[in-house]
Design a protein around this motif. Structure first.
Motif, mmCIF file in Angstrom:
data_model
loop_
_atom_site.group_PDB
_atom_site.id
_atom_site.type_symbol
_atom_site.label_atom_id
_atom_site.label_comp_id
_atom_site.label_asym_id
_atom_site.label_seq_id
_atom_site.Cartn_x
_atom_site.Cartn_y
_atom_site.Cartn_z
ATOM 1 N N GLU A 1 0.829 -1.202 0.000
ATOM 2 C CA GLU A 1 0.000 0.000 0.000
ATOM 3 C C GLU A 1 0.866 1.256 0.000
ATOM 4 O OE1 GLU A 1 -3.040 0.024 2.979
ATOM 5 O OE2 GLU A 1 -3.320 -2.139 2.855
ATOM 6 N N THR B 1 -7.081 5.064 0.683
ATOM 7 C CA THR B 1 -8.267 4.277 0.352
ATOM 8 C C THR B 1 -8.127 3.610 -1.006
ATOM 9 O OG1 THR B 1 -9.641 5.793 1.661
ATOM 10 C CG2 THR B 1 -10.769 4.354 0.080
ATOM 11 N N GLN B 2 -7.636 4.362 -2.004
ATOM 12 C CA GLN B 2 -7.451 3.780 -3.335
ATOM 13 C C GLN B 2 -6.416 2.662 -3.317
ATOM 14 O OE1 GLN B 2 -6.413 7.321 -5.519
ATOM 15 N NE2 GLN B 2 -8.521 7.659 -6.228
ATOM 16 N N PHE C 1 -5.696 0.730 -0.832
ATOM 17 C CA PHE C 1 -6.273 -0.442 -0.168
ATOM 18 C C PHE C 1 -7.235 -1.177 -1.095
ATOM 19 C CE2 PHE C 1 -9.657 -2.407 2.294
ATOM 20 C CZ PHE C 1 -8.927 -3.244 3.118
ATOM 21 N N LEU C 2 -8.096 -0.435 -1.785
ATOM 22 C CA LEU C 2 -9.090 -1.070 -2.637
ATOM 23 C C LEU C 2 -8.474 -1.718 -3.874
ATOM 24 C CD1 LEU C 2 -11.990 1.570 -2.500
ATOM 25 C CD2 LEU C 2 -11.817 -0.590 -1.271
ATOM 26 N N ARG C 3 -7.406 -1.123 -4.399
ATOM 27 C CA ARG C 3 -6.811 -1.640 -5.635
ATOM 28 C C ARG C 3 -5.720 -2.680 -5.386
ATOM 29 N NH1 ARG C 3 -6.038 3.597 -9.670
ATOM 30 N NH2 ARG C 3 -8.177 4.395 -9.515
ATOM 31 N N PHE D 1 -7.271 -5.224 -1.163
ATOM 32 C CA PHE D 1 -8.571 -5.895 -1.181
ATOM 33 C C PHE D 1 -8.623 -7.073 -2.152
ATOM 34 C CE2 PHE D 1 -13.046 -6.350 -2.403
ATOM 35 C CZ PHE D 1 -13.617 -6.527 -1.156
#
Length: 310
Positions: free
Chosen positions: A200, A211-212, A214-216, A219
């Motif tokens: 990250e 946030t981006q 983590f999501l990309r 996750f």
């Protein structure tokens, strides 16, 4: 003055330029034979274990295709020759079956959804952040799993009765979620801890927000863990019987396990039709089998990853 050195003779396996004669090939084949024999032995043992494990499922389906008089015979029938789907048609003709099916589906989906959300957020918190009481929280998660479910029935019944959630999807879903979340948190914690936080940070250096990143990045790597945890929550909610027996006393709110018990008791006044009982059991097991076929790839990788990480 030249020094004579003895000529080294390499075996055929270490000297590719030397042709392999019949003696060398025979020696290689002899060396490989015990290894091949052990491999076939373990494969045969695994097949026998798999057949033993699958046989009860096959026997349930086989019995569901046979009439009751055949099942009551002293001579077992291992193949449904001459069988039919008549038992299944009689089971689905029971109007209570579809009502119980709807209750089970609604409760199971609700439990899986909220269980994954709560467990996911909690596993992120205890794996990526250091806060006061973190170790106590992890210890509490383990202690909750040690509590016998039967010891909580009275408290759960009074609590749901006081807020008017008896015989409801919401009340049972709350109890199921509370029972499944601790183990799911512990399972997901291993997956989150196995993913380096540096991934990250590297994505954030490239311009992504936290946030981006983590999501990309993180996750997608947690997908196998989420699937494995979802399978556990699904099985617990779909097959649960004792809590539902306490909280869902109305026949209109019965889940499939409770409906199956009532279906068997309804036949107690007459001769029990085991063919219909097996057909009903098969219908209850079909959604679980379909669910496993859909997620089995990610579930296998998730269980293996969770076993070596954390």
């Amino acid at each position: 003055m030249s020094t004579l050195q003895p000529e080294l003779t390499l075996p055929a396996a270490a000297n590719p330029s030397r042709p392999i004669d019949a003696a060398d090939a025979k020696a290689v084949a002899k060396a490989r034979k015990p290894r091949r024999t052990r491999k076939w032995g373990w494969s045969a043992f695994a097949i026998v274990i798999a057949l033993i494990w699958v046989f009860p499922v096959y026997w349930m389906f086989n019995s569901s295709m046979l009439p009751n008089r055949t099942l009551q015979s002293f001579i077992p029938t291992f193949f449904p020759v001459g069988g039919s789907f008549q038992n299944f048609s009689k089971v689905v003709s029971d109007g209570k079956f579809y009502n119980a099916l709807g209750m089970s589906v609604a409760i199971t989906l609700t439990v899986v959804f909220f269980c994954l959300i709560f467990a996911f957020l909690a596993s992120i918190a205890i794996s990526r952040f250091r806060f006061r009481g973190r170790k106590s929280f992890v210890l509490a998660v383990l202690l909750v799993q040690m509590l016998p479910a039967e010891g909580l029935f009275i408290a759960q019944y009074k609590m749901m009765s006081s807020v008017g959630l008896l015989n409801s999807i919401v009340g049972v879903s709350i109890i199921y979620t509370a029972a499944v979340v601790p183990f799911t948190i512990w399972m997901l914690r291993g997956f989150v801890a196995g993913i380096p936080a540096e991934l990250e940070e590297a994505a954030m250096v490239d311009g992504l927000s936290r946030t981006q990143a983590f999501l990309r990045i993180t996750f997608p790597l947690l997908a196998p863990g989420l699937v494995a945890s979802g399978v556990f929550a699904f099985l617990q909610a779909w097959n649960e019987f004792t809590v539902a027996l306490v909280l869902l006393q109305s026949e209109e709110s019965h889940t499939l396990p409770l409906w199956l018990r009532g279906f068997i008791q309804a036949g107690a006044t007459r001769e029990t039709d085991w063919g219909q009982v097996m057909a009903a059991s098969t219908l209850i097991a079909v959604p679980v089998i379909i669910f496993f076929l859909i997620v089995q790839g990610r579930m296998t990788s998730g269980l293996v990853s969770g076993a070596v990480k954390g």
